[in-house]
Scaffold this active site. Structure first.
Site, PDB file in Angstrom:
ATOM      1  N   CYS A 153       0.812  -1.228   0.000  1.00 50.29           N
ATOM      2  CA  CYS A 153       0.000   0.000   0.000  1.00 50.29           C
ATOM      3  C   CYS A 153       0.849   1.284   0.000  1.00 50.29           C
ATOM      4  CB  CYS A 153      -0.946  -0.001   1.202  1.00 50.29           C
ATOM      5  SG  CYS A 153      -0.206  -0.650   2.708  1.00 50.29           S
ATOM      6  N   HIS A 203      -2.889   6.117   4.737  1.00 48.35           N
ATOM      7  CA  HIS A 203      -1.472   6.303   5.024  1.00 48.35           C
ATOM      8  C   HIS A 203      -1.055   7.676   4.494  1.00 48.35           C
ATOM      9  CE1 HIS A 203      -1.539   2.190   6.091  1.00 48.35           C
ATOM     10  NE2 HIS A 203      -0.886   1.649   5.091  1.00 48.35           N
TER      11      HIS A 203
END
Ligand SMILES: NC(=O)c1ccc[n+]([C@@H]2O[C@H](COP(=O)([O-])OP(=O)(O)OC[C@H]3O[C@@H](n4cnc5c(N)ncnc54)[C@H](OP(=O)(O)O)[C@@H]3O)[C@@H](O)[C@H]2O)c1
Length: 345
Positions: A130, A243
């Site tokens: 990710c 994130h």
């Protein structure tokens, strides 16, 4: 009439699996039938797909029969065992785990960055980590325009990156601390609530973590460039979704922040939010549930004449996992010859 496909989803009960189900429905992926798979723990459980209830089946021999493609999001151990089984059964696998990413037979694909790599698959295609996905979507336009020699990145990663158990750990510990109770760590080595842990995945012999080395090695493979120098520090923070990353790059030729901003604003999959004086910059709270990679705080790196720095935020469960995997599946069905497999016995 649009051709429809028999689609499997291994890990359908997980944090990413649930997001994949939403993504397939939202994007109108042509699903003839959906087969949700998980471990025996969840067999029989009902999940919702596109307004209907579907029963979860336990993965095992025969579980892939009749499928055209299967999204895998059940961790590296399950992928190691079941991805070759599926590929040998003629089912093309898009795997979200770290298991196959560095295998030379397996393309590692971000559709905005290296869509052509998908053509080289033999039955398994890997979805990158990710943190790597959002960083490379943001850097690709600059890489193409002026080259990139060096990347330094610090990540601020949400607990959903650890799956359902990470989400539960942060909620439980937050409730405990706010009620003046002890908050014992179960999932992470230390308390995550009201804390930052410079430790994601296991430590390697070079004192970097495996997550940090994934960002290094996956960047080289996806850009197909062994000359880029990458160094990462990955930090888990008490945020549920998305994130964030502070990125410093050294480019091959100079590029102004204005030119970089314009390039990025035109690039697919990117939303530039960069009016700092109006308090406009990428935020986890805004990027949550979205598919774009948000980029802002684009400015010159004062420590290097070819240096640029930026702040990049994306939803790790969406573009960092589910959306990217479904976009790879979309690349595959655009050219049906790509749904063939020849994984060795
Ligand atoms: N979370 C993220 O942001 C993110 C981003 C990129 C990649 N990934 C990767 O995606 C994968 C899934 O992550 P997640 O966050 O969704 O984890 P999760 O919430 O813990 O879900 C794990 C899923 O895998 C299934 N599973 C686990 N072991 C299995 C086995 N041996 N056989 C069959 N099914 C099994 C679980 O089924 P049961 O219900 O039966 O236990 C569940 O459906 C991991 O490889 C992770 O590294 C995650």
């Amino acid at each position: 009439m649009t051709k429809e496909y028999n689609v499997g989803l291994l890990g359908a009960t997980g944090a990413v699996g649930q997001e994949m189900l939403k993504n397939l429905a939202e994007r109108g992926f042509p699903v003839k039938s959906l087969r949700p798979l998980a471990s025996a723990r969840s067999a029989g459980q009902k999940i919702e797909f596109d307004g209907a209830e579907v029963k979860v089946e336990a993965v095992g021999p025969g579980a892939f029969d009749g499928l055209d493609l299967c999204l895998f999001s059940a961790g590296a151990t399950a992928s190691q065992e079941f991805a070759p089984m599926a590929a040998r059964a003629g089912v093309t696998v898009v795997d979200n785990s770290s298991c196959w990413r560095q295998d030379p037979r397996v393309p590692l694909v971000i559709p905005e960055v290296n869509p052509g790599a998908v053509k080289k698959h033999r039955g398994i295609i890997a979805n990158p980590n990710c943190s790597t996905i959002q960083m490379l979507v943001a850097l690709k336009p600059i890489y193409d325009a002026v080259g990139i020699r060096r990347i330094v990145v610090a990540t601020y990663q949400s607990v959903s990156g650890t799956g359902q158990k990470g989400i539960e750990e942060l909620s439980t510990q937050t409730r405990q601390l706010l009620s003046l109770q002890e908050a014992a760590p179960k999932v992470y080595p230390h308390r995550i609530a009201f804390n930052c842990l410079p430790h994601i995945d296991v430590f390697m012999d070079n004192d970097y973590t495996k997550e940090e080395m994934k960002m290094v090695n996956e960047t080289l493979k996806i850009f197909d460039d062994q000359n880029i120098k990458v160094s990462a520090t990955c930090v888990r923070i008490p945020v549920f979704y998305c994130h964030s990353e502070a990125i410093w790059i050294e480019t091959g030729r100079p590029i102004s922040p204005e030119a970089a901003r314009e390039l990025l604003a035109r690039a697919p999959g990117i939303l530039v939010v960069d009016k700092p004086k109006e308090n406009q910059y990428p935020l986890a709270s805004v990027a949550s549930g979205r598919d774009e990679v948000f980029v802002g705080r684009i400015r010159a790196d004062l420590s290097h004449e070819n240096g640029l720095t930026m702040w990049v935020v994306a939803d790790n469960l969406r573009k960092g996992a589910a959306t990217n995997a479904v976009e790879i599946a979309e690349l595959l069905i655009r050219d049906p010859t790509l749904l063939k497999t020849d994984w060795p016995a």
